[in-house]
Design an enzyme around this catalytic site. Sequence first.
Site, PDB file in Angstrom:
ATOM      1  N   VAL A 192       0.879  -1.168   0.000  1.00 22.70           N
ATOM      2  CA  VAL A 192       0.000   0.000   0.000  1.00 22.70           C
ATOM      3  C   VAL A 192       0.915   1.216   0.000  1.00 22.70           C
ATOM      4  CG1 VAL A 192      -1.752   1.307   1.277  1.00 22.70           C
ATOM      5  CG2 VAL A 192      -1.818  -1.206   1.261  1.00 22.70           C
ATOM      6  N   GLY A 210      -6.567   0.576   6.424  1.00 21.48           N
ATOM      7  CA  GLY A 210      -7.089  -0.788   6.433  1.00 21.48           C
ATOM      8  C   GLY A 210      -6.989  -1.479   5.085  1.00 21.48           C
ATOM      9  N   GLY A 213      -4.403  -2.822   3.465  1.00 24.13           N
ATOM     10  CA  GLY A 213      -3.644  -4.071   3.508  1.00 24.13           C
ATOM     11  C   GLY A 213      -4.463  -5.211   4.084  1.00 24.13           C
ATOM     12  N   ASN A 256      11.284  -5.954   9.416  1.00 31.45           N
ATOM     13  CA  ASN A 256      10.057  -5.200   9.184  1.00 31.45           C
ATOM     14  C   ASN A 256       9.060  -5.435  10.328  1.00 31.45           C
ATOM     15  OD1 ASN A 256       7.830  -3.879   8.200  1.00 31.45           O
ATOM     16  ND2 ASN A 256       7.987  -4.733   6.142  1.00 31.45           N
ATOM     17  N   TYR A 300       0.833  -8.727  10.948  1.00 34.59           N
ATOM     18  CA  TYR A 300       0.495 -10.099  10.557  1.00 34.59           C
ATOM     19  C   TYR A 300       0.152 -10.941  11.780  1.00 34.59           C
ATOM     20  CZ  TYR A 300       2.533  -8.792   6.044  1.00 34.59           C
ATOM     21  OH  TYR A 300       2.818  -8.174   4.863  1.00 34.59           O
TER      22      TYR A 300
END
Length: 159
Positions: A88, A96, A98, A125, A132
Amino acid sequence: MSITIRDAIASDTQTILDFIIELAIYEKEPDAVKTNVEETREMIFGKNSTVKALICEEDGIAIGHAIYFYNYSTWLGKNGIYLEDLYVTEHKRGLGAGKIMLKHLANKALEENCGRFEWSCLDWNKPSRDFYESIGAVSQDEWIGYRLEGDSLINFAKS
């Protein structure tokens, strides 16, 4: 604000390449992108392509993309979806988008009876890794990825 996901079409190729370059810059590899518009179009939209792409739009303007392909799990006896890129654009993060793209692909995996939906993330990252994990994804730390590319690939294949 309306965020939508759609299948990419060939006329999206320049946009996809622009996002690929932005992602390479974000991942601290600005010189790593070696492809061009024609190669990208052929690899994603060509007759023999095994790659798929999604475009994420806010009010009809592309703000991100996802590139994925199908893999196969011998243990599950099912296909899986492997997410190669999720991106993104920087000024549109936090909306939102992603998460919406991930949900779209997770639903696709369910609809197509896939056994897995997986991807890789750079170890440094932390914002992405935290995100995630917040959605229930589990890192596969026991697996170590290997790659042959460039001269190593050529040398091995020709030896």
